[in-house]
Design a protein around this motif. Sequence first.
Motif, PDB file in Angstrom:
ATOM      1  N   LEU A 360       0.842  -1.195   0.000  1.00 21.65           N
ATOM      2  CA  LEU A 360       0.000   0.000   0.000  1.00 21.65           C
ATOM      3  C   LEU A 360       0.877   1.244   0.000  1.00 21.65           C
ATOM      4  O   LEU A 360       1.891   1.278   0.719  1.00 21.65           O
ATOM      5  N   PRO A 361       0.493   2.263  -0.790  1.00 24.88           N
ATOM      6  CA  PRO A 361      -0.634   2.297  -1.732  1.00 24.88           C
ATOM      7  C   PRO A 361      -0.494   1.186  -2.795  1.00 24.88           C
ATOM      8  O   PRO A 361       0.611   0.766  -3.096  1.00 24.88           O
ATOM      9  N   GLY A 362      -1.629   0.769  -3.333  1.00 24.94           N
ATOM     10  CA  GLY A 362      -1.573  -0.306  -4.314  1.00 24.94           C
ATOM     11  C   GLY A 362      -2.940  -0.847  -4.683  1.00 24.94           C
ATOM     12  O   GLY A 362      -3.942  -0.121  -4.681  1.00 24.94           O
ATOM     13  N   VAL A 363      -2.986  -2.130  -4.967  1.00 30.44           N
ATOM     14  CA  VAL A 363      -4.168  -2.783  -5.531  1.00 30.44           C
ATOM     15  C   VAL A 363      -5.446  -2.576  -4.702  1.00 30.44           C
ATOM     16  O   VAL A 363      -6.508  -2.270  -5.269  1.00 30.44           O
ATOM     17  N   PRO A 364      -5.425  -2.743  -3.362  1.00 32.31           N
ATOM     18  CA  PRO A 364      -6.681  -2.575  -2.612  1.00 32.31           C
ATOM     19  C   PRO A 364      -7.296  -1.176  -2.725  1.00 32.31           C
ATOM     20  O   PRO A 364      -8.498  -1.016  -2.502  1.00 32.31           O
ATOM     21  N   ASP A 365      -6.489  -0.166  -3.092  1.00 39.39           N
ATOM     22  CA  ASP A 365      -7.054   1.169  -3.311  1.00 39.39           C
ATOM     23  C   ASP A 365      -8.093   1.129  -4.433  1.00 39.39           C
ATOM     24  O   ASP A 365      -9.103   1.843  -4.384  1.00 39.39           O
ATOM     25  N   ILE A 366      -7.834   0.307  -5.436  1.00 43.09           N
ATOM     26  CA  ILE A 366      -8.778   0.195  -6.561  1.00 43.09           C
ATOM     27  C   ILE A 366     -10.048  -0.507  -6.111  1.00 43.09           C
ATOM     28  O   ILE A 366     -11.160  -0.141  -6.528  1.00 43.09           O
ATOM     29  N   TRP A 367      -9.914  -1.530  -5.247  1.00 46.55           N
ATOM     30  CA  TRP A 367     -11.118  -2.166  -4.702  1.00 46.55           C
ATOM     31  C   TRP A 367     -11.982  -1.128  -4.003  1.00 46.55           C
ATOM     32  O   TRP A 367     -13.212  -1.151  -4.115  1.00 46.55           O
TER      33      TRP A 367
END
Length: 375
Positions: A360-367
Motif C-alpha cells: 500500500l498504496p496499491g491494488v486494494p485502493d482500486i477495490w
Amino acid sequence: MATPITHLLSFFLLFSIFHCTLSLLDPQDDVGFLVEPDDVNIVQNNRNSSKRCDFSVGKWVYDESYPLYDPNCPYLSTAVTCQKNGRPDSDYEKWKWKPSGCSIPRFDALKFLGKMRRKRIMLVGDSIMRNQWESLVCLVQGVIPTGRKRVTYHGPAMAFHSMDFETSIEFLWAPLLVELKKSPENKRVLHLDLIEENAKYWRGVDILVFDSAQWWTHSDKTSSWDYYKEGSNLIKNMSLMVAYQKGLSTWARWVDLNLNPQKTKVIFRSMSPRHNRENGWKCDNQKQPLPFFSLQQHAPEPLVVLQGVLKKMRFPVYLQDITTMTALRRDGHPSVYRKATSQDEKQRMGHSSDCSHWCLPGVPDIWNEMLSALL
C-alpha cells in the motif's frame, strides 16, 4: 428465473471467454462464472438499471496521478509499507483499473465521507480485508484534521472514527465467518453451524463488506482447524469446498434472518488470488501487471460456491468480483519487502516471500474506488 439450459450455455460461454480475454465475468474475486442479474445482485448492476457496466472486465492502465494518498500514511501496518521496507521500484502504485466501456470515478475522500455521514461501515474477514481496511482509512484520513480522527479497539474489532462526519470505518477479524473454538482437549474445532460470536458485532452496522475464502483454501499443513463440527457431530475429514459451502450457508441464514435490507447494505467481495509457487506463479521481482489471465492458474470453486449460496438468499447481497483483475497484479505483493531487512536477508527469504497480501498504496485502493462507486 434462468433455466438449466441457460445456466449450461452460460457456463460454456464463460469457459470460452476465459481463454480468449484477460478477465472474468462477474463483479469481483476468485474466478468468474456467469450469473443471471435476477439471481444475484452484482456490484456493477442494479436490478432496476437498464444500463450495466461490468467493472470486472477491463485492463490496467498506467497513471502518473496515482497513488491516491501519501505512502507515509500513519495507519499502514509495517507488512504493507513496501517502500519503507526497501522495495526499490514504485510503479506498482501507479496503475488504475479501466473497465471496458466505462470508468470508475477517482476516489473522492470528502464525497465518500459525505455519503457515510452518521453511518458505520464494517469490513469483515481476514488479513486481506485488513489490507483493504488500511487502504480505505488512508484514502479518507488526509482530509480530516488531526484532532478530529482516532482509532479505537474492541476485542477482534478496530474502528477509525471521523468525529466531524460521525462516521466509523471498522474492521472485524473473522476470517472464516463461522466460529473456530478450542475443545477441552485443546483441539481446534471449526463449528460450521455457529456464527453468533462474530455476528454480534454486525448488528447496527449500516454497510457490511465481507470476504472469506483464503483460510478455507489452505492446505492440510497450514489449516487452521483440526476438526469440523455440525451439531454434535465431530468430523475429521471433509471436502474444503463442501465445508466452505456449509459455513457460507450459516452466514447466509444469519443475514436473511437478522438484517433489514432497508437499513443495511451487504457486499461480499470475492477472493484475492495468491501468486505463490504452488499455483505456478511467483511475485518476486515483478514490476508490471500480467497481460492476460489463464484459467489454469486459479480454480473457480470458491466463487462458484459463493454464487450458489447468494442465489438462494432472500437478502439482496451485492457480489463484488475483484478476482480476475487482481490476478493480473502479481507485481503488487510485498514479496520479500514485508519488513525492513538487509539485502542478504532478503535473498535468503526469497523462498518465503509474501505473495498474498498487497503493498500500500496499491491494488486494494482500486477495490475501494469500486466500493465507493457502488455506495
